[in-house]
Design an enzyme around this catalytic site. Structure first.
Site: not given
Length: 315
Positions: A67, A139, A179
């Site tokens: 990331e 995301k 994440c």
């Protein structure tokens, strides 16, 4: 087409599938790149390409970046480092490298600017062995943390995505999360039940508060829950005393049984791991969780015939 995307409508979820994945394919050798990120985009791109080349030289057929590999992880810098996908310089470098080495590249995440709206996303681009752009995942769940030592809120500068992305690589159907997404089990489950995923990849940057206690825990939980291979790919940890956000590191590859197949420490490292395709069917046969899943109506009742749709690693 190898690409599948899904636009979720909550609480009812629907899937638009553009291709059908194969649940068990060939063995797949992957390279997981844990790299130092600095406040210099061209240098970061150079570092990433060099690491990809090294992974390919060691036999990796699919290489994964962490990331925010082309930018420091900072809400103050996302807009400055943002670029279009797939026409920006970071994407073009990945496309060229994928084509040169005939590999798949999961491009970690880079800040993406939407030219139509100006919105900035934390986005993972994916490229195939001919350099083709297979799609991007924005995301879905933006990171927020408010502890005594770490305060961070991605929503101050980023917009949340809405679609899922899966793609097929050598017979493996791979789903992408980023994440904080790993803290939402339903996202991983959607990939398995709606996309027949056999692998989940999460570029991520857990910090020194959450990393030691939750990084391996959540990764192994999602792998065991869904009986898939799972990859966590982090930036390297900055030296002690550094300012700004400090990533935990410890990138890892996890088996469908929950075993850690390989793990980095806190510094720069490339993990080369061969995933045995038969492990998916073997795990699902030994412990038929996937085959036993039940769908329920909104009032909690089980739907008839809902179990057994993904038995023993077959769709």
């Amino acid at each position: 087409s190898r690409l599948k995307m899904r636009l979720p409508l909550f609480p009812l979820l629907c899937c638009l599938s553009l291709s059908v994945g194969t649940v068990v394919g060939d063995d797949l050798t992957i390279g997981v790149v844990q790299m130092t990120v600095v406040a210099d985009k061209p240098l970061n791109v150079q570092t990433a390409v060099s690491a990809i080349e090294k992974a390919a030289a060691q036999g990796a057929q699919l290489v994964i970046l962490p990331e925010c590999w082309n930018t420091p992880y900072s809400t103050d810098l996302f807009a400055e480092y943002a670029e279009a996908i797939p026409s920006g310089p970071s994407s073009l470098a990945l496309s060229f490298t994928a084509k040169e080495y005939k590999i798949f590249i999961v491009g970690g995440t880079i800040p993406e600017v939407d030219s139509a709206t100006g919105a900035v996303y934390n986005t993972c681009p994916v490229f195939g062995p001919t350099g083709e752009f297979l799609g991007k995942y924005r995301k879905n769940h933006l990171f927020k943390i408010f502890t005594e030592t770490v305060q961070f809120d991605e929503s101050l500068s980023l917009t949340a995505g809405e679609e899922l992305l899966s793609f097929d690589a050598l017979g493996h159907t791979i789903g992408i999360g980023i994440c904080f997404d790993i803290r939402y089990p339903e996202l991983a489950l959607d990939y398995v039940t709606q996309h027949n995923a056999t692998m989940l990849i999460y570029p991520g940057a857990f910090n020194m508060v959450t990393g030691p206690v939750h990084w391996s825990l959540t990764g192994r939980a999602r792998a065991v829950d869904n009986q898939v291979f799972l990859v966590l790919c982090s930036p390297s940890r900055a030296p002690e005393g550094s300012k700004g956000y400090i990533a935990y590191g410890h990138s890892m590859v996890i088996s469908p049984w929950g075993d850690i197949l390989s793990e980095a420490d806190s510094g720069d490292q490339i993990l080369i791991t061969t995933l045995k395709a038969a492990d998916i069917a073997d795990t699902r046969k030994k412990l038929p969780i996937t085959a036993g899943r039940k769908k329920r109506t909104t009032d909690g009742k089980c739907l008839a015939g809902a179990a057994g749709e993904h038995e023993s690693g077959t769709a």
